[in-house]
Design an enzyme around this catalytic site. Structure first.
Site, PDB file in Angstrom:
ATOM      1  N   CYS A 277       3.241  30.139   0.494  1.00  0.00           N
ATOM      2  CA  CYS A 277       4.017  29.531  -0.592  1.00  0.00           C
ATOM      3  C   CYS A 277       5.496  29.326  -0.235  1.00  0.00           C
ATOM      4  O   CYS A 277       6.055  28.274  -0.571  1.00  0.00           O
ATOM      5  CB  CYS A 277       3.850  30.308  -1.895  1.00  0.00           C
ATOM      6  SG  CYS A 277       3.634  32.069  -1.747  1.00  0.00           S
ATOM      7  N   ARG A 306      -1.723  39.624   7.867  1.00  0.00           N
ATOM      8  CA  ARG A 306      -1.364  40.739   7.004  1.00  0.00           C
ATOM      9  C   ARG A 306      -1.748  42.041   7.695  1.00  0.00           C
ATOM     10  O   ARG A 306      -2.783  42.112   8.355  1.00  0.00           O
ATOM     11  CB  ARG A 306      -2.066  40.636   5.646  1.00  0.00           C
ATOM     12  CG  ARG A 306      -1.622  39.420   4.844  1.00  0.00           C
ATOM     13  CD  ARG A 306      -2.325  39.306   3.502  1.00  0.00           C
ATOM     14  NE  ARG A 306      -1.975  38.051   2.851  1.00  0.00           N
ATOM     15  CZ  ARG A 306      -2.490  37.629   1.697  1.00  0.00           C
ATOM     16  NH1 ARG A 306      -3.390  38.372   1.071  1.00  0.00           N
ATOM     17  NH2 ARG A 306      -2.111  36.475   1.188  1.00  0.00           N
ATOM     18  N   GLN A 324      -6.230  30.543   5.201  1.00  0.00           N
ATOM     19  CA  GLN A 324      -6.376  30.275   3.773  1.00  0.00           C
ATOM     20  C   GLN A 324      -6.543  28.784   3.498  1.00  0.00           C
ATOM     21  O   GLN A 324      -5.846  27.953   4.078  1.00  0.00           O
ATOM     22  CB  GLN A 324      -5.143  30.764   3.014  1.00  0.00           C
ATOM     23  CG  GLN A 324      -5.077  32.250   2.798  1.00  0.00           C
ATOM     24  CD  GLN A 324      -4.119  32.601   1.676  1.00  0.00           C
ATOM     25  OE1 GLN A 324      -4.431  32.457   0.497  1.00  0.00           O
ATOM     26  NE2 GLN A 324      -2.932  33.050   2.040  1.00  0.00           N
ATOM     27  N   HIS A 328      -0.367  24.282  -3.184  1.00  0.00           N
ATOM     28  CA  HIS A 328       0.635  24.507  -4.234  1.00  0.00           C
ATOM     29  C   HIS A 328       0.887  23.193  -4.953  1.00  0.00           C
ATOM     30  O   HIS A 328       1.237  22.190  -4.325  1.00  0.00           O
ATOM     31  CB  HIS A 328       1.914  25.080  -3.622  1.00  0.00           C
ATOM     32  CG  HIS A 328       1.681  26.422  -3.008  1.00  0.00           C
ATOM     33  ND1 HIS A 328       1.332  26.565  -1.685  1.00  0.00           N
ATOM     34  CD2 HIS A 328       1.674  27.665  -3.560  1.00  0.00           C
ATOM     35  CE1 HIS A 328       1.141  27.855  -1.437  1.00  0.00           C
ATOM     36  NE2 HIS A 328       1.347  28.539  -2.549  1.00  0.00           N
ATOM     37  N   LYS A 412      -2.792  35.063 -12.970  1.00  0.00           N
ATOM     38  CA  LYS A 412      -3.719  34.212 -12.220  1.00  0.00           C
ATOM     39  C   LYS A 412      -5.124  34.289 -12.785  1.00  0.00           C
ATOM     40  O   LYS A 412      -5.503  35.245 -13.461  1.00  0.00           O
ATOM     41  CB  LYS A 412      -3.739  34.619 -10.744  1.00  0.00           C
ATOM     42  CG  LYS A 412      -4.133  36.069 -10.500  1.00  0.00           C
ATOM     43  CD  LYS A 412      -4.171  36.390  -9.010  1.00  0.00           C
ATOM     44  CE  LYS A 412      -4.518  37.860  -8.780  1.00  0.00           C
ATOM     45  NZ  LYS A 412      -4.806  38.162  -7.367  1.00  0.00           N
ATOM     46  N   HIS A 458      -0.380  27.938  -7.734  1.00  0.00           N
ATOM     47  CA  HIS A 458      -0.932  28.347  -6.447  1.00  0.00           C
ATOM     48  C   HIS A 458      -2.455  28.358  -6.606  1.00  0.00           C
ATOM     49  O   HIS A 458      -2.957  28.934  -7.578  1.00  0.00           O
ATOM     50  CB  HIS A 458      -0.497  29.765  -6.074  1.00  0.00           C
ATOM     51  CG  HIS A 458       0.977  30.010  -6.082  1.00  0.00           C
ATOM     52  ND1 HIS A 458       1.660  30.437  -4.970  1.00  0.00           N
ATOM     53  CD2 HIS A 458       1.901  29.926  -7.082  1.00  0.00           C
ATOM     54  CE1 HIS A 458       2.938  30.610  -5.268  1.00  0.00           C
ATOM     55  NE2 HIS A 458       3.105  30.299  -6.553  1.00  0.00           N
TER      56      HIS A 458
END
Length: 589
Positions: A277, A306, A324, A328, A412, A458
């Site tokens: 993002c 990560r 991923q 956005h 979310k 997102h």
């Protein structure tokens, strides 16, 4: 599958069985020392120091045999309370127990231990009445484990087991474990040669082999094409960013422990990006925008990193590097409803394509009692949560609400699927964000030429392509639909040394190649039965078996994966059959 930790009766039974295992181990290894033996979701385990001995499968069988002997004694299990000083004296020969006792609260004047026959163990309990109640057990796996999880410490033997009140329940559970083993994407990945791991590369950094990368590419092309038709604009951004970028977004304050350490280059600090993002915010900020341009949908198949502890890593389902299917959407507040609806429609149409039906929708909200985890702006949170709640209700999405599961910057929608084996996982998300656009000073000019801050949605449809692939592999046991299969057709001539037959087989291979079918021509001098069995292990959807009859008649005899029967059709009909099934993704099959 049962959760042993949450079921009180099973929890007590399994903890008692862990002690019975320790008693059996002590009989076989008199110098054994014991760390902890907790109940976990999948049963129980005990960590043990057996000196130079690292247990083998044969050793595990001996321990099971000894446990059965212990169970037959029917020894009663007694609770006994002692002081800390007495506990240190009683367990003075076991440094692991001494460590546990020394780390207990100084205010704890009473320590409990449990006696059963010739064995005593330190424990809070509770336990069942006698060891006979633990007779329906199975030791399911073993491994090495560092004491206290510290790589600088001694490696202990960790043995896992399960225990049930009845043999029938145990048998049922073991059957589920076997099913889970067959569905494990790591086993399937090895059998089908899809991906690999290498400690020299690094833990949690899987590498895709040609077959696996073919599946990955098909998934990428699939979702990219769907997004393109819906007006998404695909970009490519770097896998690193400055620490300042993540300080601006807030990830440095809220997500730093999940990021790899910063690296300094020419006086500037960079980190491997954990999400995309911030990069996409900067792309939007690259030039001025008018309300007439909105919504702007920026999308990327992005490589992210990560830091996950080694104990949580699981093949391609959970790694330290993943890709991923990210996007956005920059829009006005008035466009939120239509854009969220568009995201939901895309999620559910994708699920329909993959035959995913067992899922539920969750509205994930912040925890008002733990606001340190989140961006500090109560008004923003109230606005965002209510906007997403009203939007989901208005467009007819059924959902439950869960506190404490929001992203640090906003609420979310999580779409959670229930795999055939294992716990529920989140595949798709849609997050409403009033926070980051303000942090990055994003604006657009409204109809009155005033500067306004856009809202950002997102969203991830496949989520991580890696996790999605693992999910599909486990759901299908690797029996992928034709359009996803690495090798779609394998051509097998009955005789390898027949030039005319090989020429006919090559003609079929060429026709399939011209139709963009992934075909393999197996010309090895192996027996036909061997090559067919190998193709079954590799889960090739179609085997085209060609003999002199097929050559003479211009036909193709084919066998579907997992079936014994053979079907014969004309040459052109076979090619058309394959091409049509790939094009329609099997819907007309």
């Amino acid at each position: 599958m049962v959760n042993f930790k949450e079921d009180e009766a099973l929890n007590t039974l399994n903890h008692s069985c862990a002690h019975m295992m320790a008693q059996a181990v002590k009989h076989l290894y008199p110098n054994a020392k014991f760390w902890v033996g907790p109940v976990v979701e999948e049963g129980f385990y005990y960590d043990m120091d057996l000196g130079d001995v690292m247990l083998t499968d044969e050793d595990i069988a001996k321990i099971e045999k000894e446990m059965k002997k212990v169970a037959k004694t029917g020894a009663k299990i007694y609770r006994r309370e002692i002081s800390k000083a007495e506990a240190l004296e009683e367990f003075k020969d076991d440094p692991y127990k001494v460590d546990l006792i020394n780390n207990m609260d100084e205010d704890s004047t009473v320590i409990s231990c449990y006696d059963q026959g010739d064995f005593t163990d330190l424990c809070r309990g509770p336990h069942v009445d006698n060891v006979k109640l633990c007779r329906y057990f199975k030791l399911v796996k073993h491994s090495g484990a560092y004491w206290k999880g510290d790589a600088n410490n001694q490696v202990l033997n960790r043995v896992y087991g399960v225990c049930f009140p009845t043999q029938e329940q145990l048998d049922e559970h073991l059957a589920l474990l076997e099913e889970a083993k067959e569905r494990d994407h790591r086993k399937i990945g090895k059998d089908m040669q899809l991906f690999m791991a290498d400690d020299l590369i690094g833990k949690g950094l899987p590498m895709y082999l040609p077959n696996g990368y073919t599946i990955w590419t098909e998934l990428e092309n699939y979702i990219r094409n769907k997004e393109r038709k819906l007006g998404y604009l695909h970009v490519m951004t770097p896998c690193v960013g400055t620490v300042q970028l993540y300080q601006t977004s807030g990830h440095w304050d809220h997500y730093k422990e999940n990021m790899f350490p910063a690296m300094e280059v020419e006086g500037e600090n960079f980190v491997l990006r954990p999400m995309n993002c911030p990069h996409h915010m900067r792309i939007y900020a690259n030039r001025p925008h008018s309300y007439k341009e909105l919504p702007i949908r920026i999308a990327e198949i992005a490589h992210d990193f990560r830091f996950e502890s080694s104990g949580t890593l699981k093949g391609i389902e959970r790694g330290r590097h993943f890709c991923q299917n990210d996007s956005h959407i920059f829009c006005t507040q008035e466009q939120i409803k239509d854009e969220v609806k568009g995201v939901c429609d895309l999620i559910f149409s994708t699920y329909e394509d993959f035959g995913i039906t067992d899922y539920r929708c969750v509205l994930s909200l912040r925890d008002p009692a733990d606001t340190k985890k989140y961006h500090q702006d109560d008004e923003m949170w109230n606005t965002a949560e209510q906007a997403l709640r009203e939007t989901l209700t208005e467009i007819g999405i059924e959902f439950t609400e869960e506190i404490g599961e929001a992203a640090f910057y906003g609420p979310k929608l999580d779409v959670n699927v229930k795999p055939a084996i294992g716990n529920e996982i989140t595949l798709s998300t849609c997050q409403l964000d009033f926070c980051l656009p303000a942090k990055f000073d994003l604006t657009y000019t409204d109809a009155e030429s005033n500067k306004q801050t856009p809202v950002v949605i997102h969203r991830a449809i496949l989520g991580s392509l890696d996790r999605f692939m693992a999910y599909i592999l486990e759901e299908t046991k690797g029996n992928l639909p034709l359009w996803l299969a690495p090798t779609q057709v394998k051509v097998l001539p009955v005789k390898n040394d027949d030039e005319e037959l090989n020429a006919y087989a090559q003609k079929l291979v060429d026709a399939l190649n011209d139709a963009d079918v992934r075909v393999e021509f197996d010309t090895r001098s192996e027996k036909l039965g061997y090559k067919m069995r190998e193709a079954q292990i590799q889960k090739v959807p179609y085997l085209a078996v060609l003999g002199k009859n097929e050559e003479a008649e211009g036909t193709v005899s084919y066998r579907l994966h997992g079936e014994q029967g053979t079907t014969t059709v004309s040459f052109d009909e076979f090619v058309e059959l394959i091409v049509n099934e790939i094009k329609t993704k099997g819907r007309n099959k």
